[in-house]
Structures are given as structure tokens and as C-alpha cells.
Design an enzyme around this catalytic site. Structure first.
Site, PDB file in Angstrom:
ATOM      1  N   LYS A 123      27.711 -11.022   5.781  1.00 16.12           N
ATOM      2  CA  LYS A 123      26.379 -11.178   6.429  1.00 16.12           C
ATOM      3  C   LYS A 123      26.662 -10.311   7.699  1.00 16.12           C
ATOM      4  O   LYS A 123      27.553  -9.935   8.184  1.00 16.12           O
ATOM      5  CB  LYS A 123      26.086 -12.758   7.021  1.00 16.12           C
ATOM      6  CG  LYS A 123      25.415 -13.288   5.569  1.00 16.12           C
ATOM      7  CD  LYS A 123      24.690 -14.298   5.859  1.00 16.12           C
ATOM      8  CE  LYS A 123      24.110 -14.579   4.560  1.00 16.12           C
ATOM      9  NZ  LYS A 123      23.684 -16.195   4.298  1.00 16.12           N
ATOM     10  N   ARG A 139      29.902 -20.204   0.048  1.00 16.34           N
ATOM     11  CA  ARG A 139      29.259 -19.339  -0.821  1.00 16.34           C
ATOM     12  C   ARG A 139      29.678 -17.984  -0.501  1.00 16.34           C
ATOM     13  O   ARG A 139      29.313 -17.443   0.593  1.00 16.34           O
ATOM     14  CB  ARG A 139      27.675 -19.376  -0.483  1.00 16.34           C
ATOM     15  CG  ARG A 139      26.826 -18.485  -1.273  1.00 16.34           C
ATOM     16  CD  ARG A 139      25.546 -18.825  -1.328  1.00 16.34           C
ATOM     17  NE  ARG A 139      24.710 -17.910  -2.056  1.00 16.34           N
ATOM     18  CZ  ARG A 139      24.134 -16.821  -1.910  1.00 16.34           C
ATOM     19  NH1 ARG A 139      24.701 -15.988  -1.015  1.00 16.34           N
ATOM     20  NH2 ARG A 139      23.542 -16.089  -2.813  1.00 16.34           N
TER      21      ARG A 139
HETATM   22  N1  PMM Z   1      22.529 -16.423   1.482  1.00 12.20           N
HETATM   23  C1  PMM Z   1      21.948 -15.384   0.764  1.00 12.20           C
HETATM   24  C2  PMM Z   1      21.317 -15.861  -0.528  1.00 12.20           C
HETATM   25  N2  PMM Z   1      21.214 -17.256  -1.045  1.00 12.20           N
HETATM   26  N3  PMM Z   1      21.682 -19.365  -0.492  1.00 12.20           N
HETATM   27  C3  PMM Z   1      22.428 -20.249   0.462  1.00 12.20           C
HETATM   28  N4  PMM Z   1      22.216 -21.700   0.060  1.00 12.20           N
HETATM   29  N5  PMM Z   1      23.011 -20.047   1.669  1.00 12.20           N
HETATM   30  C4  PMM Z   1      23.122 -18.683   1.896  1.00 12.20           C
HETATM   31  O1  PMM Z   1      23.462 -18.302   3.008  1.00 12.20           O
HETATM   32  C5  PMM Z   1      22.367 -17.758   1.072  1.00 12.20           C
HETATM   33  C6  PMM Z   1      21.741 -17.997   0.000  1.00 12.20           C
HETATM   34  C7  PMM Z   1      21.936 -14.131   1.041  1.00 12.20           C
HETATM   35  O2  PMM Z   1      23.215 -13.507   0.514  1.00 12.20           O
HETATM   36  P1  PMM Z   1      23.185 -12.650  -0.763  1.00 12.20           P
HETATM   37  O3  PMM Z   1      21.782 -11.591  -0.811  1.00 12.20           O
HETATM   38  O4  PMM Z   1      24.495 -11.670  -0.994  1.00 12.20           O
HETATM   39  O5  PMM Z   1      23.082 -13.341  -2.066  1.00 12.20           O
END
Ligand code: PMM
Length: 306
Positions: free
Chosen positions: A222, A266
Site C-alpha cells: 500500500k 491479506r
Molecule cells: N485492500 C484492497 C482491496 N481489498 N479488502 C480488505 N478486506 N482489506 C484491504 O486492506 C483491502 C481489501 C486494495 O488492495 P488490492 O487492490 O491490491 O487488492
């Protein structure tokens, strides 16, 4: 609705790695790499081979300014990937969506959990989760997941996020969501500036203690990590390091989060995070067994004692 072959199981005190499969053209970290279903399925299987215990399949980017995707297109992206991974990966597969229709289709395809970055804003989605008896991630957010994302002014981001997650978790359980399949997530980067995300990580133990439910942390790659490292390296407050250079910092957040009570992280890369879990589990057992060397069975790859 068919029961998933691999339901989500959250053991008290357990640590799990959730691997991200973004079936999108425009996610900030890996947009376009896994838009093709075969590439996405292969990536999901590779994440599991690397140690992911859960998969999270998403078909809409949540980054600020990302083009909104309608339910039909999002479903077209994720459903075949979820069906294949639910059948073949051997782990619970989740869908990252805020749309009831997409969640319903994913559950019909064998999904075992719904990751809802809106935190339960849509009662129709919560009803579907409750009826399915599947796992559910309630994430804290303020503002819309897509489009411009204002940074809300928090007096104390940690206590406010903890209180909000407690309220959202209660609401989900009151609506019939299985309490033992529920995770909460502080939503790092969602409507928080770098200082807010850092504060939430730094005081994660307070969030864990306040909410009293398993906590999922998504710090992987991030921008707040880029901002922090950019500042440290160059004393330049406006510049950060690129997304492709945030893997070591991501791993540091994994160790930190687990040590402060997170139940799941995650991540986009699973191998190093899974090895962190292996090591922390061994260290915990050693600690509990009074540090007697004989109590520590150190298993190498394939269960060999090294
Ligand atoms: N971050 C992203 C997308 N989905 N879901 C949860 N529960 N927590 C997060 O921090 C989160 C998420 C953004 O990251 P990505 O675009 O690389 O998936």
C-alpha cells in the site's frame, strides 16, 4: 446454495495468510496481470502452493479513481476463477465485492467467504452472507470505495475505527452472519492518510482488544508504505517508493500485525508471509513450553526435522 468444499475455519489464536487474486485491469499493485481467467487461476494455485491458507478473488479495483464496474462485468471476471479455485485449490476461496449479485454468484460457484470493503453498508449483501452461513470480512471505510476518496478528519483514528468495527460486527451478527466466520479489518489506506494507516498498525493491539474478534490486516504494497519509506530514505515528504519496491516493508507489517494479534493478513505474495506464520507458530510453542529445546520440533520442508 451448495456448501463450499473448504469452509473458512478461524481457530482461536491462529494465523492465516490470505492471498490476493485481482481479476482486474487496473488494481494498483498488479492490475492487468491476472485479467485472463487462466492466468488468475494459475496465480491462485501458485499462491496456495506458496502457503496461502485462504484466497481472495476480486473483480473491481478499489483504488481511487478506478473505473466503476457493473455487477455483470464483475461477475463475468470472478465467477469462473472462483469456481476453478474452489474446486482445485484445497483452501477456502473468498470474493472481494460489495455487490449482492456478485456475492450470490460467487457463493453459488463455491466461495466460502465474502470480503466486503463497504463494511456491511448494503443490507442485501449482509442478508446473502447470513443465508449462506459463509465467512464474512467487515472492513472499516469512510467514503466511497471508487472515485475520489476524501481523507476524513479523525480526532483519534484508532479508537474511532475500533468503535466503528465493533458496531459493524454487532450489526452483521444481529443480521444473522455466523459469529465464528466473522473477521474485522481496519481498512488501511481506505480513506486514511499515511499517518492514519501507520497509527492503526502501530496500535493494532488496541483494535484487536477493543473489537474482540479476529482481525484481518491488508497492508500489502500500500501507498502508506511507499510514503513512509520514501520519507525515511530521501527526507522527501511528497515522494514515496514505487509499488514494486514495497515487498520487504509488506513483510515487516506481516510480522508486526501477527505479533499484535492479527488473525489473518491479506498479501499479494504468499511465500514469505507463510514462512513468518511457520516461524511464529514454532516460537509460540517454544515459549509456551518454557523454552525447553526438546519441546521445539522444528520441521523443515515436507515435514523433515531440520
Ligand atoms: N485492500 C484492497 C482491496 N481489498 N479488502 C480488505 N478486506 N482489506 C484491504 O486492506 C483491502 C481489501 C486494495 O488492495 P488490492 O487492490 O491490491 O487488492
Amino acid at each position: 446454495m451448495t456448501a463450499p468444499a473448504h469452509p473458512l475455519i478461524l481457530a482461536p489464536g491462529g494465523r492465516q495468510v490470505m492471498g490476493v487474486v485481482n481479476v482486474t485491469p487496473d488494481s494498483f499493485s498488479d492490475g492487468g496481470r491476472y485479467l485472463d481467467p487462466d492466468a488468475a487461476i494459475a496465480h491462485g494455485l501458485a499462491l496456495v502452493a506458496a502457503g496461502a491458507a485462504v484466497l481472495d478473488v476480486g473483480g473491481e479495483s478499489t483504488r481511487p479513481g478506478a473505473a466503476p464496474v457493473d455487477a455483470a462485468e464483475e461477475q463475468r471476471r470472478v465467477q469462473p476463477v472462483i469456481a476453478a479455485l474452489a474446486a482445485d485449490s484445497g483452501v477456502p476461496v473468498g470474493v472481494d465485492t460489495t455487490k449482492p449479485a456478485v456475492a450470490e454468484a460467487a457463493l453459488a460457484a463455491g466461495a466460502a467467504l465474502v470480503n466486503d470493503v463497504s463494511g456491511g453498508d448494503d443490507p442485501a449483501l449482509v442478508r446473502i452472507v447470513a443465508a449462506a452461513g459463509c465467512g464474512y470480512v467487515v472492513m472499516h471505510h469512510v467514503g466511497l470505495p471508487a472515485g475520489s476518496r476524501p481523507v476524513p478528519a479523525y480526532a483519534d483514528v484508532v479508537s474511532e475505527v475500533a468503535a466503528d468495527l465493533t458496531r459493524r460486527a454487532h450489526a452483521a451478527v444481529d443480521a444473522g452472519v455466523r459469529p465464528d466466520g466473522l473477521l474485522v479489518d481496519p481498512g488501511l489506506g481506505f480513506g486514511k492518510d499515511a499517518a492514519g494507516s501507520v497509527a492503526l498498525l502501530a496500535r493494532l493491539d488496541e483494535v484487536v482488544a477493543h473489537v474482540g474478534r479476529p482481525v484481518l490486516v491488508g497492508a500489502s504494497r500500500k501507498s502508506f508504505l511507499g510514503a513512509v519509506l520514501g520519507r525515511a530514505a530521501r527526507s522527501d515528504l511528497s515522494d514515496g517508493i514505487d509499488v514494486g519496491e514495497r515487498e520487504e516493508a509488506t513483510l515487516a507489517t506481516v510480522v508486526w500485525a501477527f505479533q499484535r494479534g492479527a488473525a489473518m493478513v491479506r498479501v499479494h505474495e504468499a511465500r514469505a508471509a507463510a514462512r513468518v506464520v511457520q516461524l511464529l507458530d514454532v516460537l509460540d510453542r517454544a515459549t509456551q513450553d518454557g523454552m525447553r529445546p526438546s519441546a521445539v520440533a522444528v520441521a523443515g520442508p515436507g515435514g523433515r526435522v531440520a
